[in-house]
Motif scaffolding. Structure first.
Motif, PDB file in Angstrom:
ATOM      1  N   ARG A 203      25.339 -17.136  13.446  1.00  0.00           N
ATOM      2  CA  ARG A 203      25.048 -17.520  12.247  1.00  0.00           C
ATOM      3  C   ARG A 203      23.599 -17.751  11.942  1.00  0.00           C
ATOM      4  N   ASP A 204      22.958 -18.150  13.109  1.00  0.00           N
ATOM      5  CA  ASP A 204      21.405 -18.284  12.801  1.00  0.00           C
ATOM      6  C   ASP A 204      20.507 -17.061  13.127  1.00  0.00           C
ATOM      7  N   GLY A 205      21.201 -16.272  13.991  1.00  0.00           N
ATOM      8  CA  GLY A 205      20.538 -15.035  14.584  1.00  0.00           C
ATOM      9  C   GLY A 205      20.756 -13.513  13.595  1.00  0.00           C
ATOM     10  N   LEU A 206      21.971 -13.540  13.070  1.00  0.00           N
ATOM     11  CA  LEU A 206      22.183 -12.112  12.266  1.00  0.00           C
ATOM     12  C   LEU A 206      21.436 -12.211  11.073  1.00  0.00           C
ATOM     13  N   PRO A 207      21.247 -10.984  10.523  1.00  0.00           N
ATOM     14  CA  PRO A 207      20.514 -10.885   9.503  1.00  0.00           C
ATOM     15  C   PRO A 207      21.406 -11.318   8.218  1.00  0.00           C
ATOM     16  N   ALA A 208      20.859 -11.888   7.165  1.00  0.00           N
ATOM     17  CA  ALA A 208      21.733 -12.383   6.144  1.00  0.00           C
ATOM     18  C   ALA A 208      22.948 -11.602   5.610  1.00  0.00           C
ATOM     19  N   LYS A 209      22.656 -10.451   5.357  1.00  0.00           N
ATOM     20  CA  LYS A 209      23.778  -9.332   4.965  1.00  0.00           C
ATOM     21  C   LYS A 209      24.588  -9.130   6.022  1.00  0.00           C
ATOM     22  N   ALA A 210      24.165  -9.081   7.325  1.00  0.00           N
ATOM     23  CA  ALA A 210      25.255  -8.839   8.410  1.00  0.00           C
ATOM     24  C   ALA A 210      26.020 -10.238   8.308  1.00  0.00           C
ATOM     25  N   TYR A 211      25.628 -11.327   8.298  1.00  0.00           N
ATOM     26  CA  TYR A 211      26.394 -12.421   8.550  1.00  0.00           C
ATOM     27  C   TYR A 211      27.305 -12.712   7.422  1.00  0.00           C
ATOM     28  N   ALA A 212      26.899 -12.569   6.336  1.00  0.00           N
ATOM     29  CA  ALA A 212      27.968 -12.567   5.168  1.00  0.00           C
ATOM     30  C   ALA A 212      28.993 -11.705   5.383  1.00  0.00           C
ATOM     31  N   ALA A 213      28.749 -10.440   5.796  1.00  0.00           N
ATOM     32  CA  ALA A 213      29.968  -9.641   5.963  1.00  0.00           C
ATOM     33  C   ALA A 213      30.732 -10.034   7.227  1.00  0.00           C
ATOM     34  N   LEU A 214      30.276 -10.748   8.074  1.00  0.00           N
ATOM     35  CA  LEU A 214      31.099 -11.314   9.263  1.00  0.00           C
ATOM     36  C   LEU A 214      31.868 -12.565   8.917  1.00  0.00           C
ATOM     37  N   SER A 215      31.236 -13.390   8.165  1.00  0.00           N
ATOM     38  CA  SER A 215      32.001 -14.741   7.395  1.00  0.00           C
ATOM     39  C   SER A 215      32.913 -14.413   6.465  1.00  0.00           C
ATOM     40  N   SER A 216      32.911 -12.925   5.890  1.00  0.00           N
ATOM     41  CA  SER A 216      33.809 -12.660   4.708  1.00  0.00           C
ATOM     42  C   SER A 216      35.299 -12.202   5.415  1.00  0.00           C
ATOM     43  N   ALA A 217      34.994 -11.983   6.699  1.00  0.00           N
ATOM     44  CA  ALA A 217      36.589 -11.487   7.580  1.00  0.00           C
ATOM     45  C   ALA A 217      37.228 -12.666   8.114  1.00  0.00           C
ATOM     46  N   ILE A 218      38.222 -12.362   8.606  1.00  0.00           N
ATOM     47  CA  ILE A 218      39.197 -13.538   9.151  1.00  0.00           C
ATOM     48  C   ILE A 218      38.743 -14.036  10.410  1.00  0.00           C
ATOM     49  N   ALA A 219      38.632 -15.508  10.721  1.00  0.00           N
ATOM     50  CA  ALA A 219      38.107 -16.096  11.762  1.00  0.00           C
ATOM     51  C   ALA A 219      39.434 -16.279  12.544  1.00  0.00           C
ATOM     52  N   VAL A 220      39.462 -15.961  13.738  1.00  0.00           N
ATOM     53  CA  VAL A 220      40.368 -16.401  14.570  1.00  0.00           C
ATOM     54  C   VAL A 220      39.990 -17.152  15.795  1.00  0.00           C
ATOM     55  N   VAL A 221      40.293 -18.468  15.693  1.00  0.00           N
ATOM     56  CA  VAL A 221      39.468 -19.580  16.586  1.00  0.00           C
ATOM     57  C   VAL A 221      40.673 -20.046  17.738  1.00  0.00           C
ATOM     58  N   SER A 222      40.035 -20.726  18.472  1.00  0.00           N
ATOM     59  CA  SER A 222      40.880 -21.369  19.841  1.00  0.00           C
ATOM     60  C   SER A 222      41.370 -22.680  19.373  1.00  0.00           C
ATOM     61  N   SER A 223      40.898 -23.388  18.476  1.00  0.00           N
ATOM     62  CA  SER A 223      41.265 -24.843  18.573  1.00  0.00           C
ATOM     63  C   SER A 223      41.024 -25.184  16.898  1.00  0.00           C
ATOM     64  N   GLU A 224      41.717 -26.535  16.730  1.00  0.00           N
ATOM     65  CA  GLU A 224      41.334 -27.152  15.168  1.00  0.00           C
ATOM     66  C   GLU A 224      40.058 -27.483  15.038  1.00  0.00           C
ATOM     67  N   ARG A 225      39.507 -27.811  16.129  1.00  0.00           N
ATOM     68  CA  ARG A 225      37.907 -28.319  16.202  1.00  0.00           C
ATOM     69  C   ARG A 225      37.132 -27.303  15.633  1.00  0.00           C
ATOM     70  N   LEU A 226      37.315 -25.717  16.516  1.00  0.00           N
ATOM     71  CA  LEU A 226      36.639 -24.747  16.029  1.00  0.00           C
ATOM     72  C   LEU A 226      37.134 -24.336  14.754  1.00  0.00           C
ATOM     73  N   ALA A 227      37.992 -24.498  14.183  1.00  0.00           N
ATOM     74  CA  ALA A 227      38.376 -24.085  12.821  1.00  0.00           C
ATOM     75  C   ALA A 227      37.640 -24.751  11.624  1.00  0.00           C
ATOM     76  N   GLU A 228      37.337 -26.179  11.934  1.00  0.00           N
ATOM     77  CA  GLU A 228      36.450 -26.845  11.076  1.00  0.00           C
ATOM     78  C   GLU A 228      35.093 -26.288  11.034  1.00  0.00           C
ATOM     79  N   VAL A 238      40.682 -18.726   7.959  1.00  0.00           N
ATOM     80  CA  VAL A 238      40.654 -18.877   9.544  1.00  0.00           C
ATOM     81  C   VAL A 238      42.266 -19.005  10.072  1.00  0.00           C
ATOM     82  N   VAL A 239      42.350 -18.397  11.201  1.00  0.00           N
ATOM     83  CA  VAL A 239      43.790 -18.689  11.867  1.00  0.00           C
ATOM     84  C   VAL A 239      43.327 -19.204  13.305  1.00  0.00           C
ATOM     85  N   VAL A 240      44.265 -20.440  13.428  1.00  0.00           N
ATOM     86  CA  VAL A 240      44.147 -20.977  14.603  1.00  0.00           C
ATOM     87  C   VAL A 240      44.971 -20.434  15.686  1.00  0.00           C
ATOM     88  N   ALA A 241      44.576 -20.072  16.938  1.00  0.00           N
ATOM     89  CA  ALA A 241      45.251 -19.594  18.010  1.00  0.00           C
ATOM     90  C   ALA A 241      45.624 -20.796  18.729  1.00  0.00           C
TER      91      ALA A 241
END
Length: 255
Positions: A203-228, A238-241
């Motif tokens: 989030r902090d290191g990617l250029p704004a355009k790149a992070y916008a595209a990344l965060s528009s995709a589907i996050a597959v996370v390892s816990s409910e905490r990480l989903a938040e 967000v999908v929780v594994a």
């Protein structure tokens, strides 16, 4: 591995799967993604490096191996620790997850304990060996930083706690072609996330355009905490594994 797969279509169906594991550690998962019909894209969220003073860390680890309980926080903790010393010990050895336990067995620790259900710090803290630590010498082996759940709770349970930092986390270095590929990610890409710290670096290191595209995709996370954490970082889908294990993350990515 139990990723669902029919005879007519691979489980991952040609979707791009973004692997954010630390630099140099994602190749095994990339092979699994290809095996199940996905297109792997390595985008490390962290870089793992040796500590500034390995000799001092080796002395600290040798002392820790004489303690009553050893807690390894990650497979990286095991890998870097073995560069400093043999892990021969009479201590009870615990691991935060099954991946860490597997790494310990590969390096000669025959019976490490790791939670099978909730594979995180909270899951490990349910182990009876950690219930009452008064008078027990406990070594927490990993890297500086992190959430601090184990550190705080082990101290609260009256452990004689020492922390041994056998490696350090740093921001990764991305190549120009990686940044261009991130900015062009399809909206149905899956982004595998198992570390809040790695997500923060992205989030902090990617250029704004790149992070916008990344965060528009589907996050597959390892816990409910990480989903938040992912939702707070801008992910809308967000999908929780079941855990941070590769099989569970790819199972969720295939949904």
């Amino acid at each position: 591995m139990s990723v669902r797969q029919s005879t007519s279509e691979p489980a991952l169906g040609g979707h791009t799967v973004v692997i954010t594991r630390p630099a140099g550690t994602g190749s095994s998962m990339a092979r699994q993604v290809r095996r199940f019909g996905g297109v792997p894209f390595l985008l490390p969220g962290l870089s793992l490096r040796e500590v500034a003073d390995p000799a001092q860390a080796a002395v600290a680890l040798a002392a820790a191996l004489q303690d009553d309980l050893l807690v390894f926080t990650s497979p990286a903790a095991v890998r870097f620790a073995t560069r400093l010393a043999s892990l021969r010990t009479h201590a009870t050895v615990l691991a935060v997850g099954q991946g860490t336990a597997r790494a310990l067995r590969l390096h000669g620790v025959s019976e490490p304990f790791a939670p099978t259900q909730r594979q995180d710090s909270e899951g490990l803290l349910d182990h009876p060996a950690l219930a009452d630590l008064r008078g027990k010498r406990v070594a927490l082996i990993g890297a500086a930083g992190g959430r601090g759940v184990l550190r705080t709770e082990l101290a609260a349970r009256a452990a004689q706690l020492r922390e041994v930092h056998v490696y350090r986390r740093a921001a990764p270095r991305w190549q120009k072609r990686q940044l261009g590929a991130v900015a062009a990610l399809p909206a149905d890409a899956r982004v595998l996330l198992s570390s809040a710290e790695a997500l923060g670096c992205l989030r902090d290191g990617l250029p704004a355009k790149a992070y916008a595209a990344l965060s528009s995709a589907i996050a597959v996370v390892s816990s409910e905490r990480l989903a938040e954490v992912a939702r707070e970082a801008g992910f809308k889908r967000v999908v929780v594994a079941a855990s941070a294990m590769a099989a569970d993350l790819l199972e969720a990515a295939a949904r």
